[in-house]
Write an enzyme that holds these catalytic residues in place. Sequence first.
Site, PDB file in Angstrom:
ATOM      1  N   HIS A 126       3.817   8.632  13.497  1.00 38.89           N
ATOM      2  CA  HIS A 126       2.883   7.519  13.686  1.00 38.89           C
ATOM      3  C   HIS A 126       3.656   6.273  14.098  1.00 38.89           C
ATOM      4  O   HIS A 126       4.828   6.122  13.774  1.00 38.89           O
ATOM      5  CB  HIS A 126       2.006   7.250  12.457  1.00 38.89           C
ATOM      6  N   HIS A 185       0.814  -1.228   0.000  1.00 35.79           N
ATOM      7  CA  HIS A 185       0.000   0.000   0.000  1.00 35.79           C
ATOM      8  C   HIS A 185       0.843   1.273   0.000  1.00 35.79           C
ATOM      9  O   HIS A 185       0.358   2.329  -0.389  1.00 35.79           O
ATOM     10  CB  HIS A 185      -0.960  -0.005   1.198  1.00 35.79           C
TER      11      HIS A 185
END
Length: 312
Positions: A179, A115
Amino acid sequence: MSLAVCTVSHTPLMTRNEPAPGVRDRVEAAFAEARAFIGDFAPDVVVVLAPDHYNGFLYDMMPPFCIGTEARSVGDYGYEEGPLQVDRDLAHTLASAALAAGIDVAVSERMHVDHGFTQPLTLLFGGIAAVPTVPVFINSVAEPLGPVSRARLLGDALGRAAAGLGRRVLFLGSGGLSHDPPVPALAGATPEVAERLISGRNPTREQRAEREKRVTAAAREFAAGTLPLQPLNPEWDRALLDVLASGRLEELDSWSNESFVEQAGHSSHEVRTSIAAYAALAATGPYVVTQSFYEPIPEWIAGFAVTTARTA
Ligand SMILES: O=C(O)/C=C/c1cccc(O)c1O
Ligand SMILES: [Fe+2]
């Protein structure tokens, strides 16, 4: 000679979890603006700089950088599976140029991507094979990592080479800012997880679904405050975006790998893709940032940015 940059955070949770009201509309508007910028620039080819998440690159052979002369998406998180449209000659040209500049890139005749590559290609171009690309893997997840300066120098080498082509080249950096999603690490892994990180290249459909379900649930708990993943760090993210916009990219060389992890989480190293993209553009002279969108989005475990830049 004509180069431009677009950088986007990726997060496969975008299609799984609903963020706070208004967030999705603002993100979609940011992507629409980036698509308009790219439409105006009309690239002949897109050099995609992205990481991998133990789907295509595993510890049986983990290079710091790799250029694909052919590439195929594994189809994780529901993104299209199949070949990218790789400009094979240009991939060889850029790999040779990087090596000549002293950057030890690997080359893959059969690169597998996830992805990190497919989400931006889908959102910005409408499909994984919609534009000619050169896929450049930048390891941002699997420790040990080299210093951040190496990503900058890779970008510089690719930018210099691209500038001499007489073609319009878009450098597309894919990766979040702060993140720390629950991507496993080799250090301290159980034997079963370690085996997956070393050679789990072709999981079954069920294994892939189980992983995606686990990460999706973790993001929901993180957003609800019931799972103590490392918090997003908007201050760190804005500082990084400011340096990228300033053009003083060498300043990032003094940001240690440990400081990335401590302040912005393990996966903040994905900003190496943005650093490389901006360094490519900087190789041809001063630039201006024409768009800079940013929001912290816990439901997607992402300090989320979309930026574009062109030569001044
Ligand atoms: O690999 C996964 O399962 C999840 C990846 C993820 C999640 C959130 C933000 C990201 O940048 C990711 O790659
Ligand atoms: Fe990622």
